[in-house]
Design an enzyme around this catalytic site. Structure first.
Site, PDB file in Angstrom:
ATOM      1  N   GLU A   1       0.941  -1.154  -0.016  1.00 58.92           N
ATOM      2  CA  GLU A   1       0.040   0.053   0.109  1.00 58.92           C
ATOM      3  C   GLU A   1       0.915   1.219   0.003  1.00 58.92           C
ATOM      4  O   GLU A   1       1.984   1.456   0.874  1.00 58.92           O
ATOM      5  CB  GLU A   1      -0.866  -0.105   1.250  1.00 58.92           C
TER       6      GLU A   1
ATOM      7  N   ARG B   1       4.653 -12.554   9.678  1.00 58.46           N
ATOM      8  CA  ARG B   1       5.546 -11.392   9.433  1.00 58.46           C
ATOM      9  C   ARG B   1       6.822 -11.259  10.372  1.00 58.46           C
ATOM     10  O   ARG B   1       7.145 -12.026  11.397  1.00 58.46           O
ATOM     11  CB  ARG B   1       4.709 -10.304   9.694  1.00 58.46           C
TER      12      ARG B   1
ATOM     13  N   LYS C   1       4.432   0.746  10.017  1.00 56.59           N
ATOM     14  CA  LYS C   1       4.397   2.016   9.093  1.00 56.59           C
ATOM     15  C   LYS C   1       3.842   3.149   9.806  1.00 56.59           C
ATOM     16  O   LYS C   1       4.275   4.271   9.702  1.00 56.59           O
ATOM     17  CB  LYS C   1       3.528   1.906   7.689  1.00 56.59           C
TER      18      LYS C   1
HETATM   19  P1  ATP Z   1       2.298  -2.078   8.186  1.00 58.86           P
HETATM   20  O1  ATP Z   1       1.391  -2.901   9.119  1.00 58.86           O
HETATM   21  O2  ATP Z   1       3.719  -1.827   8.543  1.00 58.86           O
HETATM   22  O3  ATP Z   1       1.555  -0.650   8.028  1.00 58.86           O
HETATM   23  P2  ATP Z   1       1.335  -3.394   5.949  1.00 58.86           P
HETATM   24  O4  ATP Z   1       1.040  -4.875   5.949  1.00 58.86           O
HETATM   25  O5  ATP Z   1      -0.038  -2.468   6.078  1.00 58.86           O
HETATM   26  O6  ATP Z   1       2.426  -3.108   6.879  1.00 58.86           O
HETATM   27  P3  ATP Z   1       1.748  -3.444   2.995  1.00 58.86           P
HETATM   28  O7  ATP Z   1       2.220  -2.181   2.203  1.00 58.86           O
HETATM   29  O8  ATP Z   1       0.302  -3.467   2.893  1.00 58.86           O
HETATM   30  O9  ATP Z   1       1.934  -2.993   4.618  1.00 58.86           O
HETATM   31  O10 ATP Z   1       2.247  -4.848   2.796  1.00 58.86           O
HETATM   32  C1  ATP Z   1       2.819  -5.198   1.520  1.00 58.86           C
HETATM   33  C2  ATP Z   1       3.232  -6.471   1.600  1.00 58.86           C
HETATM   34  O11 ATP Z   1       4.133  -6.918   2.686  1.00 58.86           O
HETATM   35  C3  ATP Z   1       1.805  -7.544   2.356  1.00 58.86           C
HETATM   36  O12 ATP Z   1       1.573  -8.364   1.562  1.00 58.86           O
HETATM   37  C4  ATP Z   1       2.375  -7.403   3.670  1.00 58.86           C
HETATM   38  O13 ATP Z   1       1.698  -8.700   4.283  1.00 58.86           O
HETATM   39  C5  ATP Z   1       3.662  -7.587   3.772  1.00 58.86           C
HETATM   40  N1  ATP Z   1       4.476  -7.114   5.085  1.00 58.86           N
HETATM   41  C6  ATP Z   1       4.142  -6.047   5.729  1.00 58.86           C
HETATM   42  N2  ATP Z   1       5.034  -6.091   6.845  1.00 58.86           N
HETATM   43  C7  ATP Z   1       5.685  -7.195   6.897  1.00 58.86           C
HETATM   44  C8  ATP Z   1       6.630  -7.863   7.819  1.00 58.86           C
HETATM   45  N3  ATP Z   1       7.033  -7.423   8.916  1.00 58.86           N
HETATM   46  N4  ATP Z   1       7.122  -9.262   7.366  1.00 58.86           N
HETATM   47  C9  ATP Z   1       6.825  -9.715   6.416  1.00 58.86           C
HETATM   48  N5  ATP Z   1       6.027  -9.163   5.388  1.00 58.86           N
HETATM   49  C10 ATP Z   1       5.500  -7.942   5.676  1.00 58.86           C
HETATM   50 MG    MG Z   2      -1.419  -4.153   4.452  1.00 56.02          MG
END
Ligand code: ATP
Ligand code: MG
Length: 571
Positions: A44, A270, A280
């Site tokens: 995102e 994760r 984030k």
């Molecule tokens: P945050 O919770 O930090 O805002 P998010 O999951 O909302 O992160 P996205 O931009 O949606 O952020 O993430 C893109 C991809 O990366 C998704 O498939 C998500 O599952 C994966 N991802 C995000 N954080 C992690 C992590 N700490 N370890 C592994 N994969 C991750």
């Molecule tokens: Mg996400």
């Protein structure tokens, strides 16, 4: 943990297979997707990528590479209020820098707004979606809890024709924000809350970074994601564990809309790292609140921060491979990440001498005008890196920490009357200490050198206290050097009780700036992004703040490797 690969010398798994491969292998055997493996990385664009995302990138792009399949980059831009073009650009740069290539497969969920709208109309026609006039609060109340079933919305039995009319008028902007939603008609008594008639469209007047003001209704992630996957022909939709409970909804959307074969969602744990916050939201707070210099501050766990710090894509990919993928959440020791970096830099970083906190040393018996040049290996791990010349003269700098007037028991460096080796050069012996008359601070040491010890050895084989790095005062160049420590003081900052803010755990000494460092002459002509090992001090990279004649270095990582030590102790 599914970790069956070969163990390296430190016990970490390399190139192992994992449970995701098992699912894919079964699909290949059953010919579910005609033998294809097609994954996607779906960030995102609401922030910069972090090391957790690197795990997901390596997994998605890496799995595609392993199976000779494809991996798309897709921006999941369904939430216009938080998303920006700056983030889109940084994400593309980071994925490329990590060494992955989406070729011509760059997509945006917003590309599918038209399709998503049409599919919603189809759901309405099937009697599988309805326009609901409950407010957000009411929707929440009607939803029930884990122990109590939900209550049907009074708008649930609206006629198809009325739903079609209202949904179209939602799109045309006839209703205020939040006044109506489109909801999937599934099951208000399902034990899975995600299936209790989830909202799939909302009214929101917000300018989108790509579609501008074309739309005032936006699809929800849980609805947009499965359809985006299906439209791109994704076979395996790999995501993190928090989506496990959403999988029945993912499947419901695709089954109801009759996608066949439909992509398969697979969840993995994760990445979480010690001494690090990774969400984030928190990283954005650190940036906006001025706790760090920006998203690329070298103390940040963002890819751009790690890059600026001097991390290499090779080290990050190696780390992602070693941690493997599992189904259970755990916290990885940040010293493993640093260990991977040291292993990479040790093989590749040219060696240099730099004195971070200089102390002037005068060699009393060295001729005032003489300059000698000593040969030094650029990298003892790599003969092809060649040698360089280091000038030696009467006045030198050594590290303040390498001298004690009254040495404690375990101090094996220079002190009055003691002899040490200057790396690549001579033995020197301290004969006197000059102090500043006003402050009392040590200003200068007077030493003698032994001409017989040229190159750093004598024929009598006598032992010296230790070996120090040094530079010739008049040949040296001034450097700025920044040393970093963990941004957070607690090993598991996320574990803190609710009433304690992680920002209270920020390490006040996470950045130390040394502006008067002295380096050997070649360090005056470095380029941004270059990296070195400064003898005894660690690995350093050239910071973008460097200017002509003003080199500036970040300490990427020190030489001391707690991870390797821990592994040895356990072996
Ligand atoms: P945050 O919770 O930090 O805002 P998010 O999951 O909302 O992160 P996205 O931009 O949606 O952020 O993430 C893109 C991809 O990366 C998704 O498939 C998500 O599952 C994966 N991802 C995000 N954080 C992690 C992590 N700490 N370890 C592994 N994969 C991750
Ligand atoms: Mg996400």
């Amino acid at each position: 943990m599914e970790k069956e690969g070969m163990k390296d010398k430190y016990g970490a798994v390399k190139g192992g297979t994992n449970f995701i491969h098992a699912v894919i292998n079964e699909d290949i055997e059953k010919n579910t997707y005609g033998g294809m493996v097609h994954t996607r990385f779906p960030p995102e664009p609401n922030g910069y990528l972090h090391i957790g995302h690197a795990k997901s990138i390596c997994l998605n792009f890496g799995t595609a590479l392993q199976y000779k399949g494809l991996c798309n980059l897709r921006f999941d831009d369904t939430n216009p209020s938080k998303e920006e073009t700056e983030y889109v650009e940084s994400i593309m740069q980071d994925v490329k820098w990590l060494g992955f290539n989406w070729e011509d497969r760059l997509f945006y969920a917003s590309d599918y707004y038209g399709n998503l709208y049409d599919y919603a109309v189809e759901l309405i026609k099937m009697g599988k979606a309805y326009v609901c006039d409950l407010t957000a609060d009411e929707v929440r109340k009607y939803r029930g809890t884990l122990t109590e079933p939900g209550i049907n919305s009074p708008y649930r039995e609206r006629k198809v024709s009325e739903n079609l009319d209202l949904f179209e008028r939602m799109k045309k902007g006839e209703f205020p924000d939040g006044s109506r939603t489109l909801r999937a008609k599934i099951d208000m008594s399902s034990p899975n809350l995600n299936l209790r008639d989830p909202v799939i469209y909302r009214i929101l007047r917000s300018t989108h970074h790509r579609t501008g003001d074309t739309w005032c209704i936006y699809p929800m992630y849980d609805y947009a994601h499965p359809i985006s996957d299906a439209l791109e022909g994704i076979t395996h939709s790999i995501c993190t564990l928090e989506f496990e409970d959403h999988r029945p909804l993912y499947d419901w959307v695709l089954t109801t809309l009759k996608f066949n074969p439909r992509p398969k969602q697979i969840e993995f744990a994760r990445l979480d790292l010690t001494f690090t916050v990774m969400s984030k939201r928190k990283l954005l707070e650190l940036v906006r609140g001025g706790y760090v210099r920006g998203w690329d501050d070298p103390r940040m766990p963002t890819i751009s921060g790690l890059r600026r710090r001097g991390y290499t894509p090779e080290a990050i990919r190696d780390f992602c491979e070693r941690i493997g993928v599992a189904k259970a959440n755990s916290v990885v020791d940040i010293s493993l990440l640093e260990h991977c970096l040291r292993e990479d830099l040790n093989m590749r970083a040219p060696r240099r001498m730099a004195v971070l906190d200089p102390l002037r040393v005068v060699i009393d018996n060295y001729p005032p005008d003489l300059v000698e040049e000593f040969d030094a290996d650029n990298n003892p791990e790599d003969e092809s890196a060649g040698k360089r010349k280091i000038p030696f003269s009467k006045i030198l700098y050594i590290e303040k920490d390498d001298f004690r007037e009254v040495p404690p028991k375990d101090f094996f460096r220079l002190a009055p009357g003691r002899e040490i080796r200057l790396k690549h050069a001579y033995y020197i012996k301290c004969v006197s200490v000059i102090r500043n008359k006003k402050t009392g601070e040590i200003e200068e040491l007077h030493c003698t050198y032994d001409p017989e010890s040229k190159g750093g050895w004598t024929s009598d084989g006598r032992k010296v206290m230790g070996t120090s790095h040094w530079v010739s005062a008049r040949h040296s160049v001034k450097l700025e050097v920044r040393l970093y420590d963990h941004l957070l003081l607690r090993e598991n900052p996320g574990d803190e009780k609710e009433d304690r803010d992680y920002k209270e755990l920020i390490n006040p000494d996470s950045l130390k700036v040394f502006k008067e460092c002295r380096g050997e002459p070649s360090l005056g002509e470095v380029k941004k992004g270059e990296f070195f090992q400064f003898l005894r001090q660690g690995y350093f990279s050239v910071d973008p703040d460097s200017a002509e004649g003003k080199p500036c270095f970040n300490r990427t990582v020190s030489l001391n490797d707690p991870w390797a030590k821990k592994q040895k102790r356990q072996a």
